[in-house]
Design an enzyme around this catalytic site. Structure first.
Site, PDB file in Angstrom:
ATOM      1  N   GLY A   1     -28.514 -19.929   9.299  1.00  0.00           N
ATOM      2  CA  GLY A   1     -29.191 -20.530  10.556  1.00  0.00           C
ATOM      3  C   GLY A   1     -28.254 -21.432  11.318  1.00  0.00           C
ATOM      4  O   GLY A   1     -28.688 -22.197  12.067  1.00  0.00           O
TER       5      GLY A   1
ATOM      6  N   LYS B   1     -23.960 -25.165  14.651  1.00  0.00           N
ATOM      7  CA  LYS B   1     -24.877 -25.418  15.588  1.00  0.00           C
ATOM      8  C   LYS B   1     -26.352 -25.773  15.012  1.00  0.00           C
ATOM      9  O   LYS B   1     -26.718 -24.986  13.885  1.00  0.00           O
ATOM     10  CB  LYS B   1     -24.933 -24.710  16.916  1.00  0.00           C
ATOM     11  CG  LYS B   1     -25.715 -23.200  16.655  1.00  0.00           C
ATOM     12  CD  LYS B   1     -27.237 -23.155  16.694  1.00  0.00           C
ATOM     13  CE  LYS B   1     -27.745 -21.806  16.366  1.00  0.00           C
ATOM     14  NZ  LYS B   1     -28.774 -21.785  15.240  1.00  0.00           N
TER      15      LYS B   1
ATOM     16  N   PRO C   1     -21.757 -22.284   6.004  1.00  0.00           N
ATOM     17  CA  PRO C   1     -22.588 -21.389   5.307  1.00  0.00           C
ATOM     18  C   PRO C   1     -22.792 -20.044   6.063  1.00  0.00           C
ATOM     19  O   PRO C   1     -23.056 -20.394   7.414  1.00  0.00           O
ATOM     20  CB  PRO C   1     -23.496 -21.771   4.499  1.00  0.00           C
ATOM     21  CG  PRO C   1     -23.225 -23.280   4.506  1.00  0.00           C
ATOM     22  CD  PRO C   1     -22.505 -23.611   5.803  1.00  0.00           C
TER      23      PRO C   1
ATOM     24  N   ASP D   1     -25.370 -16.749  20.367  1.00  0.00           N
ATOM     25  CA  ASP D   1     -24.953 -18.117  20.387  1.00  0.00           C
ATOM     26  C   ASP D   1     -23.672 -18.260  20.433  1.00  0.00           C
ATOM     27  O   ASP D   1     -23.248 -19.766  20.298  1.00  0.00           O
ATOM     28  CB  ASP D   1     -25.363 -18.564  18.821  1.00  0.00           C
ATOM     29  CG  ASP D   1     -27.004 -18.536  18.533  1.00  0.00           C
ATOM     30  OD1 ASP D   1     -27.743 -18.714  19.322  1.00  0.00           O
ATOM     31  OD2 ASP D   1     -27.231 -18.481  17.203  1.00  0.00           O
TER      32      ASP D   1
ATOM     33  N   ALA E   1     -25.279 -20.656  12.699  1.00  0.00           N
ATOM     34  CA  ALA E   1     -24.275 -19.917  13.793  1.00  0.00           C
ATOM     35  C   ALA E   1     -23.009 -19.764  13.392  1.00  0.00           C
ATOM     36  O   ALA E   1     -22.161 -19.817  14.324  1.00  0.00           O
ATOM     37  CB  ALA E   1     -24.617 -20.480  15.279  1.00  0.00           C
ATOM     38  N   GLY E   2     -22.762 -19.881  12.118  1.00  0.00           N
ATOM     39  CA  GLY E   2     -21.215 -19.629  11.501  1.00  0.00           C
ATOM     40  C   GLY E   2     -20.525 -18.412  12.191  1.00  0.00           C
ATOM     41  O   GLY E   2     -19.510 -18.739  12.632  1.00  0.00           O
ATOM     42  N   GLY E   3     -21.229 -17.383  12.097  1.00  0.00           N
ATOM     43  CA  GLY E   3     -20.519 -16.018  12.559  1.00  0.00           C
ATOM     44  C   GLY E   3     -20.179 -16.262  14.005  1.00  0.00           C
ATOM     45  O   GLY E   3     -19.273 -15.781  14.480  1.00  0.00           O
ATOM     46  N   SER E   4     -21.127 -16.729  14.767  1.00  0.00           N
ATOM     47  CA  SER E   4     -21.043 -16.711  16.238  1.00  0.00           C
ATOM     48  C   SER E   4     -19.959 -17.797  16.678  1.00  0.00           C
ATOM     49  O   SER E   4     -19.223 -17.458  17.479  1.00  0.00           O
ATOM     50  CB  SER E   4     -22.483 -17.334  16.914  1.00  0.00           C
ATOM     51  OG  SER E   4     -23.550 -16.210  16.539  1.00  0.00           O
TER      52      SER E   4
HETATM   53  O1  C5P Z   1     -27.171 -12.209  19.334  1.00  0.00           O
HETATM   54  P1  C5P Z   1     -27.224 -12.172  17.952  1.00  0.00           P
HETATM   55  O2  C5P Z   1     -26.734 -10.852  17.517  1.00  0.00           O
HETATM   56  O3  C5P Z   1     -26.864 -13.303  17.275  1.00  0.00           O
HETATM   57  O4  C5P Z   1     -28.594 -11.838  17.487  1.00  0.00           O
HETATM   58  C1  C5P Z   1     -29.145 -11.621  16.283  1.00  0.00           C
HETATM   59  C2  C5P Z   1     -30.469 -10.821  16.104  1.00  0.00           C
HETATM   60  O5  C5P Z   1     -31.190 -12.019  16.396  1.00  0.00           O
HETATM   61  C3  C5P Z   1     -30.702  -9.903  17.151  1.00  0.00           C
HETATM   62  O6  C5P Z   1     -30.614  -8.585  16.807  1.00  0.00           O
HETATM   63  C4  C5P Z   1     -32.378 -10.018  17.144  1.00  0.00           C
HETATM   64  O7  C5P Z   1     -32.930  -9.439  16.212  1.00  0.00           O
HETATM   65  C5  C5P Z   1     -32.425 -11.384  17.056  1.00  0.00           C
HETATM   66  N1  C5P Z   1     -32.778 -12.345  18.284  1.00  0.00           N
HETATM   67  C6  C5P Z   1     -33.795 -12.315  19.082  1.00  0.00           C
HETATM   68  N2  C5P Z   1     -33.779 -12.970  20.237  1.00  0.00           N
HETATM   69  C7  C5P Z   1     -32.634 -13.793  20.513  1.00  0.00           C
HETATM   70  C8  C5P Z   1     -31.740 -13.911  19.777  1.00  0.00           C
HETATM   71  C9  C5P Z   1     -31.495 -13.221  18.782  1.00  0.00           C
HETATM   72  O8  C5P Z   1     -34.712 -11.427  18.711  1.00  0.00           O
HETATM   73  N3  C5P Z   1     -32.725 -14.614  21.556  1.00  0.00           N
END
Ligand code: C5P
Length: 307
Positions: free
Chosen positions: A103, A14, A99, A141, A105-108
């Site tokens: 940035g 994404k 990769p 994500d 969102a590969g893991g998501s």
């Molecule tokens: O939800 P996810 O695990 O992908 O988010 C990774 C990190 O990104 C969170 O731990 C947080 O530090 C930051 N984040 C945030 N606000 C969001 C999404 C992510 O601060 N809306």
């Protein structure tokens, strides 16, 4: 009865065409308004029955993906198993082209794909709304990776509304950086930068971007791209300034850091222009490698092993 021995799901990377970030919330997350856009750079995830849950990873950046309980795909398996208590063990194989920590969102995406694959393998019978709810518990994500296309995300990014845009295909060039950025570190850098200024409490959707998307005019979309995380990403990874400038000099319609970076993305006027831009950028020595992708791409979908 059909016996399914393995289910393979393809999931897109994404981009965020807009990423507007509000102040930090009490839970450490930030309220967002974002325009997600799925592009044709895909990981493939296969789920097969196994005695114990496990994961193996191959491909782009595989050595940086955790193979234990921190793996987002395994966390997705656990989240789904909480809803299907009788489900047997599963082994997840991830073939990465997106990769890691880039940035994109590969893991998501891998987590979303694992949800779709295990729902099929276990005959879970969950529909899109239930899967989206489970996805939101796994990461901000993940729900979008199920949906794909172009969509507006609010809250942490997990509250989605599909953006009904015309059938325009956009042509992107992705410049992969020689390095990684941690998403929490980039959000923290933004908070530090903003400690010196007033932050709007409610981030808002960019009307110019939405109207550009409705018109399907890539030139207007290119001009309206925006990312509040970009200054923070640039402060942690200053070399990206050169990458962005090079792409714009080479004729990109717009350029921005993707999500929390460090991948830089460029919009091209056509598939041919994207090919030229990709070739010139890879010769300019401003990134590790380049790829082309088009969007919107569909969300996580089964490509083999369906019942
Ligand atoms: O939800 P996810 O695990 O992908 O988010 C990774 C990190 O990104 C969170 O731990 C947080 O530090 C930051 N984040 C945030 N606000 C969001 C999404 C992510 O601060 N809306």
């Amino acid at each position: 009865m059909t016996i399914v021995t393995g289910v393979t799901v393809r999931v897109p990377a994404k981009l965020n065409l807009q990423l507007a970030v509000g102040p930090p919330r009490a839970d450490g997350y930030h309220d967002l308004v974002t325009v997600f856009h799925a592009v044709s750079l895909f990981d493939e995830i296969t789920a097969e029955p196994a005695r114990r849950d496990g994961v193996s990873v191959s491909g782009e950046g595989a050595d940086r993906v955790p193979a234990d309980g921190d793996n987002l795909a395994l966390r997705a398996v656990s989240a789904l198993r909480a809803e299907v208590p009788s489900a047997p063990g599963v082994h997840i194989t991830i073939a990465k082209r997106i990769p890691v920590a880039a940035g994109l969102a590969g893991g998501s995406g891998d987590a979303a794909a694992a949800l779709v694959a295990c729902n099929e393998l276990w005959a879970g019978g969950f529909g899109p709304p239930q899967l989206a709810e489970i996805a939101a518990r796994v990461g901000s994500d993940v729900a979008f990776a199920l949906l794909g296309g172009t969509a507006v995300g609010r809250g942490r990014g997990e509250q989605l509304t599909s953006a009904l845009a015309p059938a325009t295909q956009y042509h992107w060039v992705l410049a992969f950086a020689d390095g990684h950025l941690s998403t929490p570190a980039v959000y923290a850098a933004l908070d530090r930068q903003r400690a010196r200024e007033q932050v709007p409490a409610e981030p808002g959707l960019d009307a110019a971007l939405m109207s550009a998307l409705r018109s399907g005019d890539a030139r207007l979309v290119g001009r309206a791209l925006s990312n509040d995380l970009q200054p923070a990403a640039l402060s942690l990874f200053p070399a990206l300034r050169k990458t962005l400038a090079a792409g714009l000099e080479l004729g990109a319609l717009g350029a921005l850091v993707s999500g929390s970076g460090p991948t830089c993305v460029f919009l091209a006027a056509s598939a041919d222009r994207a090919l030229d831009l990709a070739a010139s950028l890879s010769g300019a020595g401003v990134c590790r490698s380049v790829a082309r992708a088009s969007g919107p791409a569909p969300g996580a979908a089964i490509i083999s092993g369906a019942r």
